[in-house]
Design a protein around this motif. Structure first.
Motif, PDB file in Angstrom:
ATOM      1  N   LYS A  96       0.823  -1.213   0.000  1.00 43.79           N
ATOM      2  CA  LYS A  96       0.000   0.000   0.000  1.00 43.79           C
ATOM      3  C   LYS A  96       0.858   1.265   0.000  1.00 43.79           C
ATOM      4  O   LYS A  96       0.372   2.339  -0.354  1.00 43.79           O
ATOM      5  N   PHE A  97       2.125   1.137   0.386  1.00 40.85           N
ATOM      6  CA  PHE A  97       3.002   2.301   0.411  1.00 40.85           C
ATOM      7  C   PHE A  97       3.125   2.923  -0.976  1.00 40.85           C
ATOM      8  O   PHE A  97       3.364   4.123  -1.111  1.00 40.85           O
ATOM      9  N   VAL A  98       2.931   2.109  -2.003  1.00 42.42           N
ATOM     10  CA  VAL A  98       2.982   2.608  -3.379  1.00 42.42           C
ATOM     11  C   VAL A  98       1.950   3.721  -3.583  1.00 42.42           C
ATOM     12  O   VAL A  98       2.176   4.657  -4.345  1.00 42.42           O
ATOM     13  N   GLU A  99       0.823   3.634  -2.867  1.00 43.72           N
ATOM     14  CA  GLU A  99      -0.203   4.666  -2.982  1.00 43.72           C
ATOM     15  C   GLU A  99       0.351   6.034  -2.585  1.00 43.72           C
ATOM     16  O   GLU A  99       0.055   7.036  -3.231  1.00 43.72           O
ATOM     17  N   ILE A 100       1.152   6.064  -1.538  1.00 47.45           N
ATOM     18  CA  ILE A 100       1.742   7.337  -1.096  1.00 47.45           C
ATOM     19  C   ILE A 100       2.756   7.814  -2.129  1.00 47.45           C
ATOM     20  O   ILE A 100       2.759   8.987  -2.516  1.00 47.45           O
ATOM     21  N   THR A 101       3.609   6.904  -2.579  1.00 44.10           N
ATOM     22  CA  THR A 101       4.612   7.256  -3.580  1.00 44.10           C
ATOM     23  C   THR A 101       3.944   7.803  -4.835  1.00 44.10           C
ATOM     24  O   THR A 101       4.361   8.828  -5.381  1.00 44.10           O
ATOM     25  N   ASP A 102       2.888   7.124  -5.282  1.00 42.96           N
ATOM     26  CA  ASP A 102       2.168   7.579  -6.473  1.00 42.96           C
ATOM     27  C   ASP A 102       1.557   8.959  -6.266  1.00 42.96           C
ATOM     28  O   ASP A 102       1.585   9.801  -7.169  1.00 42.96           O
ATOM     29  N   GLU A 103       0.998   9.198  -5.094  1.00 42.84           N
ATOM     30  CA  GLU A 103       0.371  10.502  -4.825  1.00 42.84           C
ATOM     31  C   GLU A 103       1.413  11.619  -4.772  1.00 42.84           C
ATOM     32  O   GLU A 103       1.186  12.705  -5.305  1.00 42.84           O
ATOM     33  N   VAL A 104       2.550  11.362  -4.136  1.00 37.04           N
ATOM     34  CA  VAL A 104       3.607  12.381  -4.087  1.00 37.04           C
ATOM     35  C   VAL A 104       4.089  12.677  -5.507  1.00 37.04           C
ATOM     36  O   VAL A 104       4.252  13.840  -5.891  1.00 37.04           O
ATOM     37  N   ALA A 105       4.278  11.631  -6.306  1.00 34.23           N
ATOM     38  CA  ALA A 105       4.692  11.825  -7.700  1.00 34.23           C
ATOM     39  C   ALA A 105       3.625  12.617  -8.460  1.00 34.23           C
ATOM     40  O   ALA A 105       3.951  13.513  -9.256  1.00 34.23           O
ATOM     41  N   HIS A 106       2.366  12.298  -8.220  1.00 35.77           N
ATOM     42  CA  HIS A 106       1.271  13.026  -8.876  1.00 35.77           C
ATOM     43  C   HIS A 106       1.298  14.506  -8.496  1.00 35.77           C
ATOM     44  O   HIS A 106       1.089  15.383  -9.350  1.00 35.77           O
TER      45      HIS A 106
END
Length: 173
Positions: A96-106
């Protein structure tokens, strides 16, 4: 269960606040349009290069530990089971940590154009950019320590001046 949800919300609020602060910084008010796939890909590279999600790394484990502690307070006999459940949850939830990484990248891709992201990434890949990434935590820690010491000294000074002024106005101190 209500306490568990409050603790989870508190932990998530801390992470959300940090993300909000990053997203509302002056640099964040750039582009605003829907980012392209290329911009998102470059932003993900930037997030990786800068370690921009390191602040959020303890979130999953923190939420799990807070929940575990709440159950332990209710029943200390659950320690063994809760340790096993917590270990499994840490493993199960780590993707689920990918969700945070994706949001920061977004967020980066939303506030910077693709060429800007490439230029920023190129900077961080230079020797001085790498040095900045390496030294920035130390500089930030030392700056915070200085600011805290400075504020403590200022507080002492302000307290003394207030006390002196109150004495001048006839208040016993």
């Amino acid at each position: 269960m209500k306490n568990v949800m409050r603790a989870i919300n508190r932990t998530l609020s801390t992470g959300a606040l940090a993300l909000a602060l990053a997203a509302t910084s002056p640099a964040a008010f750039g582009q605003g349009a829907k980012p392209s796939a290329a911009a998102l890909a470059t932003a993900k590279q930037l997030v990786t290069a800068t370690g921009a999600t390191a602040l959020f790394s303890p979130l999953i484990a923190g939420v799990i530990e807070q929940s575990k502690l709440l159950y332990l307070q209710q029943n200390p006999m659950l320690q063994k089971d809760l340790n096993e459940i917590a270990a499994k949850l840490r493993t199960d939830l780590s993707p689920k940590f990918v969700e945070i990484t994706d949001e920061v990248a977004h967020e980066y891709a939303t506030h910077f154009t693709e060429p800007e992201l490439k230029a920023i990434l190129a900077f961080y890949e230079t020797p001085v950019g790498k040095k900045l990434l390496q030294e920035q935590p130390t500089v930030a820690n030392e700056s915070m320590k200085f600011a805290q010491d400075w504020a403590n000294k200022l507080s002492t000074e302000v307290t003394a001046k207030m006390r002196d002024e109150l004495k001048k106005r006839g208040h016993p101190m």
